[in-house]
Write an enzyme that holds these catalytic residues in place. Sequence first.
Site, PDB file in Angstrom:
ATOM      1  N   GLU A  42      -4.371   0.800   1.230  1.00  0.00           N
ATOM      2  CA  GLU A  42      -3.144   2.012   1.160  1.00  0.00           C
ATOM      3  C   GLU A  42      -3.541   2.580   0.021  1.00  0.00           C
ATOM      4  O   GLU A  42      -4.528   2.546  -0.680  1.00  0.00           O
ATOM      5  CB  GLU A  42      -2.128   0.672   0.567  1.00  0.00           C
ATOM      6  CG  GLU A  42      -1.473   0.102   1.900  1.00  0.00           C
ATOM      7  CD  GLU A  42      -0.471   0.890   2.405  1.00  0.00           C
ATOM      8  OE1 GLU A  42      -0.150   2.036   2.038  1.00  0.00           O
ATOM      9  OE2 GLU A  42       0.385   0.506   3.352  1.00  0.00           O
ATOM     10  N   ARG A 125       7.427  -7.982  -4.196  1.00  0.00           N
ATOM     11  CA  ARG A 125       6.121  -7.218  -4.959  1.00  0.00           C
ATOM     12  C   ARG A 125       6.323  -5.746  -4.600  1.00  0.00           C
ATOM     13  O   ARG A 125       7.220  -5.384  -3.792  1.00  0.00           O
ATOM     14  CB  ARG A 125       4.833  -7.485  -4.210  1.00  0.00           C
ATOM     15  CG  ARG A 125       4.643  -7.132  -2.553  1.00  0.00           C
ATOM     16  CD  ARG A 125       3.267  -7.070  -2.202  1.00  0.00           C
ATOM     17  NE  ARG A 125       3.064  -7.170  -1.110  1.00  0.00           N
ATOM     18  CZ  ARG A 125       2.884  -6.093  -0.304  1.00  0.00           C
ATOM     19  NH1 ARG A 125       3.364  -4.752  -0.901  1.00  0.00           N
ATOM     20  NH2 ARG A 125       2.577  -5.745   0.995  1.00  0.00           N
ATOM     21  N   ASN A 127       5.397  -2.127  -3.150  1.00  0.00           N
ATOM     22  CA  ASN A 127       4.745  -1.348  -2.250  1.00  0.00           C
ATOM     23  C   ASN A 127       4.395  -0.077  -2.631  1.00  0.00           C
ATOM     24  O   ASN A 127       4.005   0.224  -3.910  1.00  0.00           O
ATOM     25  CB  ASN A 127       5.501  -1.723  -1.027  1.00  0.00           C
ATOM     26  CG  ASN A 127       4.688  -1.204   0.310  1.00  0.00           C
ATOM     27  OD1 ASN A 127       3.245  -2.085   0.090  1.00  0.00           O
ATOM     28  ND2 ASN A 127       4.998  -0.732   1.261  1.00  0.00           N
ATOM     29  N   GLU A 145       5.901 -10.640   2.842  1.00  0.00           N
ATOM     30  CA  GLU A 145       5.933 -10.854   4.069  1.00  0.00           C
ATOM     31  C   GLU A 145       5.378 -12.020   4.503  1.00  0.00           C
ATOM     32  O   GLU A 145       4.384 -12.591   4.115  1.00  0.00           O
ATOM     33  CB  GLU A 145       5.111  -9.651   4.912  1.00  0.00           C
ATOM     34  CG  GLU A 145       5.815  -8.401   4.759  1.00  0.00           C
ATOM     35  CD  GLU A 145       4.689  -7.363   4.829  1.00  0.00           C
ATOM     36  OE1 GLU A 145       3.461  -7.473   4.597  1.00  0.00           O
ATOM     37  OE2 GLU A 145       4.874  -6.438   5.967  1.00  0.00           O
ATOM     38  N   ASN A 178       8.153   2.383   1.267  1.00  0.00           N
ATOM     39  CA  ASN A 178       6.733   3.189   1.922  1.00  0.00           C
ATOM     40  C   ASN A 178       6.831   4.517   1.272  1.00  0.00           C
ATOM     41  O   ASN A 178       7.057   4.835   0.216  1.00  0.00           O
ATOM     42  CB  ASN A 178       6.688   2.634   3.250  1.00  0.00           C
ATOM     43  CG  ASN A 178       5.650   1.724   3.382  1.00  0.00           C
ATOM     44  OD1 ASN A 178       4.477   1.886   2.708  1.00  0.00           O
ATOM     45  ND2 ASN A 178       5.670   0.848   4.428  1.00  0.00           N
ATOM     46  N   ASP A 228       4.945   4.594   7.804  1.00  0.00           N
ATOM     47  CA  ASP A 228       4.388   3.870   6.692  1.00  0.00           C
ATOM     48  C   ASP A 228       3.951   4.923   5.309  1.00  0.00           C
ATOM     49  O   ASP A 228       5.088   5.539   4.951  1.00  0.00           O
ATOM     50  CB  ASP A 228       3.002   3.291   6.954  1.00  0.00           C
ATOM     51  CG  ASP A 228       2.488   2.080   5.896  1.00  0.00           C
ATOM     52  OD1 ASP A 228       2.910   2.408   4.789  1.00  0.00           O
ATOM     53  OD2 ASP A 228       2.009   1.133   6.435  1.00  0.00           O
TER      54      ASP A 228
END
EC number: 3.1.1.17
Length: 323
Positions: A42, A125, A127, A145, A178, A228
Site C-alpha cells: 500500500e 487501525r 488505513n 478486518e 481509503n 482502493d
Amino acid sequence: MHGLLFAKCLPHCLCQPMGDPVLIMSSIKIETVVLDTNRCGESPVWEEKSNSLLYVDIPSKKICRWNSLTKQVQEVIVDSPVSSVAIRQSGGYVATVGTRFCALNWEDQSLSDLFSVDKDKKNNRFNDGKVDPAGRYFAGTMAEEIAPAVLERYQGSLYALFPNGIAEKYFDNVDISNGLDWSLDHKVFYYIDSLSYSVDAFDYDLHTGKIANRRSVYKMEKEEHIPDGMCIDTEGKLWVACYNGGRVIRLDPETGKRLQTVKLPVEKTTSCCFGGKDYSELYVTSARDGLDTDELSRQPDTGKIFKITGLGVKGIAPFPFAG
Ligand code: BGC
Ligand code: BGC
Ligand code: CA
C-alpha cells in the site's frame, strides 16, 4: 528480477492546437519491479531525491524503500500495522502506525509518536493516508478486518495531522477509509470510503484545511469491485486501484466518466502513484492476503509492485508533511 508481463498497443488520439488530430501508437508496458511479495502492499510514494519508491506492507508492519537505480529494497519494521508513509519536510518520514501518526528516522530506524487517534476503539487501525498541498497529513481509520473487506462497519474516521502537531477529526462513520488526493487547483478533495463503492469529492479550502459539500463523482461498475488507493495526474484525472478488480481505472471527476482501464495480472491491486523520471511511470501496489492456494498459483505475481509505462500521462510530486 524484472519481469515483462505483457505489453499492448493502444491508439492515442492527440489533438494538436492548430492542426489535425495525430494518431500516435503508444505502447503500455507492465513490469514487476520488486521481487518481494507483500501481504498487503500500500501507499506508494515517489521520493525524487533518492530516486526511490516508498511503500508499506500493512500486516507485515514494514515500511519499504525501493531504489530505482540500485534496485535494492531497504525496510524498517515497526511495532504495529503500518498503513501509509509520507515524506517529512524537516527530514525523514511520517507514517500511520496502528492508530498513531508517527515520525520515522530512517537512519536509526526510530519511530516517535506524534498523535494518537481512536483511543476508544481498540480494534481500529489507520488505513490510507496522504499529505495535502499545504503539508497536512490526512489519514483515515477502519476496524481491523476478519477477512479482506469483512469488518465491523462504520468504525472509521478521517483525520488530518496539522503541521502544528495537532490532529483533527473530519468525520466518522467510515467503513474502510481509503484513497485520497487533491485537485490541481487545490479546491477539491477526493476521497474513497471503499464500501461505498464511490469516489467522492468535497470542496476544499487549502488555507484552513476545511472540507464541505460531499458528493459522489464516480460510482464503481460491478466488475471494478472495490475502490482502493488513488492518485491524480497532470490533467486532473483520477487513477483508482480496484481491489479484487485487477486493474487501475482513469476517471474524469468532472464528467463522472471512466476514460481508461489498465488491467494487471493480479486481482488485488491496492494503490497507485506516479513516479520515475518526470513522473511518467505509474507504480501499482498489490496484495496476496485473502487468496487461496489455487488463486495464488494462478496469480504468481500477486503482492508485487508493478510499474506501468507508456501511458502518455504524468503525475505530480507528492507533498511533504510540513510539521
Ligand atoms: C514508540 C517508541 C518505540 C517505537 C517502536 C513508538 O510508537 O513511541 O518508543 O521505539 O514505537 O517501533
Ligand atoms: C485495506 C485492506 C482492505 C482493502 C480493501 C485496503 O486499503 O488496507 O485491509 O482489505 O483496502 O478494501
Ligand atoms: Ca488502500
